[in-house]
Scaffold this motif. Sequence first.
Motif, mmCIF file in Angstrom:
data_model
loop_
_atom_site.group_PDB
_atom_site.id
_atom_site.type_symbol
_atom_site.label_atom_id
_atom_site.label_comp_id
_atom_site.label_asym_id
_atom_site.label_seq_id
_atom_site.Cartn_x
_atom_site.Cartn_y
_atom_site.Cartn_z
ATOM 1 N N GLU A 75 -5.027 -3.013 -13.707
ATOM 2 C CA GLU A 75 -6.137 -2.856 -13.026
ATOM 3 C C GLU A 75 -6.120 -2.385 -11.864
ATOM 4 O O GLU A 75 -5.307 -2.858 -10.914
ATOM 5 N N ASN A 76 -6.910 -1.302 -11.550
ATOM 6 C CA ASN A 76 -6.929 -0.720 -10.152
ATOM 7 C C ASN A 76 -7.618 -1.918 -9.015
ATOM 8 O O ASN A 76 -8.600 -2.387 -9.189
ATOM 9 N N ILE A 77 -6.757 -2.325 -8.160
ATOM 10 C CA ILE A 77 -6.940 -3.256 -7.243
ATOM 11 C C ILE A 77 -7.362 -2.832 -5.953
ATOM 12 O O ILE A 77 -7.831 -3.533 -4.873
ATOM 13 N N GLY A 78 -6.946 -1.320 -5.539
ATOM 14 C CA GLY A 78 -7.085 -0.719 -4.299
ATOM 15 C C GLY A 78 -6.633 0.208 -4.206
ATOM 16 O O GLY A 78 -5.825 1.012 -5.018
ATOM 17 N N SER A 79 -6.334 0.866 -2.770
ATOM 18 C CA SER A 79 -5.530 2.122 -2.299
ATOM 19 C C SER A 79 -4.803 1.890 -0.995
ATOM 20 O O SER A 79 -5.258 1.210 -0.233
ATOM 21 N N ILE A 80 -3.475 2.305 -0.954
ATOM 22 C CA ILE A 80 -3.176 2.391 0.457
ATOM 23 C C ILE A 80 -3.765 3.261 1.324
ATOM 24 O O ILE A 80 -4.013 4.223 1.258
ATOM 25 N N ASN A 81 -3.972 2.616 2.522
ATOM 26 C CA ASN A 81 -4.599 2.978 3.726
ATOM 27 C C ASN A 81 -3.570 3.705 4.699
ATOM 28 O O ASN A 81 -3.996 4.630 5.550
ATOM 29 N N ASP A 82 -2.833 2.977 4.923
ATOM 30 C CA ASP A 82 -1.468 3.038 6.020
ATOM 31 C C ASP A 82 -0.446 2.309 5.613
ATOM 32 O O ASP A 82 -0.228 1.402 5.029
ATOM 33 N N LEU A 83 0.566 2.999 6.291
ATOM 34 C CA LEU A 83 2.017 2.203 6.109
ATOM 35 C C LEU A 83 2.415 2.031 7.599
ATOM 36 O O LEU A 83 2.364 2.739 8.651
ATOM 37 N N GLY A 86 -15.369 4.309 1.523
ATOM 38 C CA GLY A 86 -15.033 3.641 2.831
ATOM 39 C C GLY A 86 -15.730 2.713 3.317
ATOM 40 O O GLY A 86 -15.413 2.253 4.616
ATOM 41 N N MET A 87 -16.972 2.378 2.998
ATOM 42 C CA MET A 87 -17.779 1.455 3.516
ATOM 43 C C MET A 87 -17.822 0.303 2.855
ATOM 44 O O MET A 87 -17.656 0.215 1.747
ATOM 45 N N GLY A 88 -17.491 -0.722 3.601
ATOM 46 C CA GLY A 88 -17.397 -2.221 3.312
ATOM 47 C C GLY A 88 -16.219 -2.505 2.577
ATOM 48 O O GLY A 88 -15.745 -3.427 2.014
ATOM 49 N N GLU A 89 -15.093 -1.571 3.090
ATOM 50 C CA GLU A 89 -13.884 -1.854 2.414
ATOM 51 C C GLU A 89 -13.348 -2.934 3.219
ATOM 52 O O GLU A 89 -13.079 -2.906 4.309
ATOM 53 N N HIS A 90 -12.237 -3.736 2.506
ATOM 54 C CA HIS A 90 -11.677 -4.961 3.040
ATOM 55 C C HIS A 90 -10.121 -4.438 3.135
ATOM 56 O O HIS A 90 -9.513 -4.322 2.177
ATOM 57 N N LEU A 91 -9.605 -4.328 4.335
ATOM 58 C CA LEU A 91 -8.278 -4.174 4.502
ATOM 59 C C LEU A 91 -7.317 -5.170 4.789
ATOM 60 O O LEU A 91 -7.825 -6.229 5.599
ATOM 61 N N VAL A 92 -6.223 -5.420 4.004
ATOM 62 C CA VAL A 92 -5.263 -6.284 4.015
ATOM 63 C C VAL A 92 -4.019 -5.844 4.085
ATOM 64 O O VAL A 92 -3.591 -4.850 3.784
ATOM 65 N N ALA A 93 -3.154 -6.693 4.847
ATOM 66 C CA ALA A 93 -1.631 -6.104 5.290
ATOM 67 C C ALA A 93 -0.786 -6.797 3.983
ATOM 68 O O ALA A 93 -0.873 -8.050 4.138
ATOM 69 N N ALA A 111 -9.694 -12.233 -0.842
ATOM 70 C CA ALA A 111 -9.574 -13.477 0.155
ATOM 71 C C ALA A 111 -8.608 -13.578 1.050
ATOM 72 O O ALA A 111 -8.511 -14.295 1.742
ATOM 73 N N MET A 112 -7.694 -12.667 1.051
ATOM 74 C CA MET A 112 -6.637 -12.515 1.997
ATOM 75 C C MET A 112 -7.318 -12.378 3.284
ATOM 76 O O MET A 112 -8.302 -11.633 3.434
ATOM 77 N N PRO A 113 -6.637 -12.493 4.719
ATOM 78 C CA PRO A 113 -7.379 -12.405 6.026
ATOM 79 C C PRO A 113 -7.430 -10.688 6.100
ATOM 80 O O PRO A 113 -6.561 -10.125 5.529
ATOM 81 N N GLU A 114 -8.390 -10.322 6.845
ATOM 82 C CA GLU A 114 -8.909 -9.103 6.932
ATOM 83 C C GLU A 114 -7.879 -8.513 7.911
ATOM 84 O O GLU A 114 -7.507 -8.976 9.116
ATOM 85 N N PHE A 115 -7.094 -7.389 7.886
ATOM 86 C CA PHE A 115 -6.195 -6.720 8.745
ATOM 87 C C PHE A 115 -7.087 -5.878 9.775
ATOM 88 O O PHE A 115 -8.003 -4.995 9.300
ATOM 89 N N LYS A 116 -6.767 -6.051 11.053
ATOM 90 C CA LYS A 116 -7.283 -5.393 12.090
ATOM 91 C C LYS A 116 -6.321 -4.731 12.821
ATOM 92 O O LYS A 116 -5.498 -5.438 13.148
ATOM 93 N N TYR A 117 -6.591 -3.517 13.256
ATOM 94 C CA TYR A 117 -5.693 -3.003 14.214
ATOM 95 C C TYR A 117 -6.062 -3.518 15.513
ATOM 96 O O TYR A 117 -7.035 -3.456 16.126
ATOM 97 N N SER A 118 -4.933 -3.935 16.295
ATOM 98 C CA SER A 118 -5.100 -4.490 17.701
ATOM 99 C C SER A 118 -5.273 -3.065 18.574
ATOM 100 O O SER A 118 -4.824 -2.103 18.302
ATOM 101 N N GLU A 119 -6.074 -3.471 19.672
ATOM 102 C CA GLU A 119 -6.254 -2.226 20.498
ATOM 103 C C GLU A 119 -5.202 -2.003 21.632
ATOM 104 O O GLU A 119 -4.432 -2.836 22.092
#
Length: 176
Positions: free
Chosen positions: A65-73, A93-100, A168-176
């Motif tokens: 089952e397709n669960i997402g795509s790699i956005n960054d490494l 790209g709208m409403g996408e939930h990023l997880v690490a 359900a995993m915590p959302e990943f955010k890039y730190s400034e």
Amino acid sequence: MLMKSIAAGLAGTALLATVAFAQNPTATTDKAAPAATATTTTTTASGEWRASKMSGLKVYNEANENIGSINDLLMDKNGAIKIAVIGVGGFLGMGEHLVAVPYEKLKFVNEAVAYTGASTNPNAKPATTTTTGAATGTDRPAATTTSSSSKWYPDHAVFNASKDELKAMPEFKYSE
């Protein structure tokens, strides 16, 4: 009118031919070419993947089952990839939930995902259930063999989670 078009075409061809002819050297020398002093070495990267091609790579779970795509490494200061940022859900790209997720938890597969869904054709043969992207159970990505005609990136990645578990995993955010 036809004669003007023909004349213009001939004039344009003559101009292009003179430019091309002017670029070819006409003088020849009798001197031998100097021997090359530097040796040329080529580096091959057989079996390696291009990091630029990994962004956007589809991620499936073990049930194909397709669960997402790699956005960054994300890598450490030594260049070793430590984290894969996966985008789950959303539309364009709208409403996408990023997880690490830890990079070593991803398994990479070169073969395409086998379709196991039901067919709308009543005369079609039943689909076989093959899990092409099944995890190998090791801590490192599965070893793959690549040929010289390799496309320099795997077909997809496999992560052992459902789409709901990733959301359900915590959302990943890039730190400034």
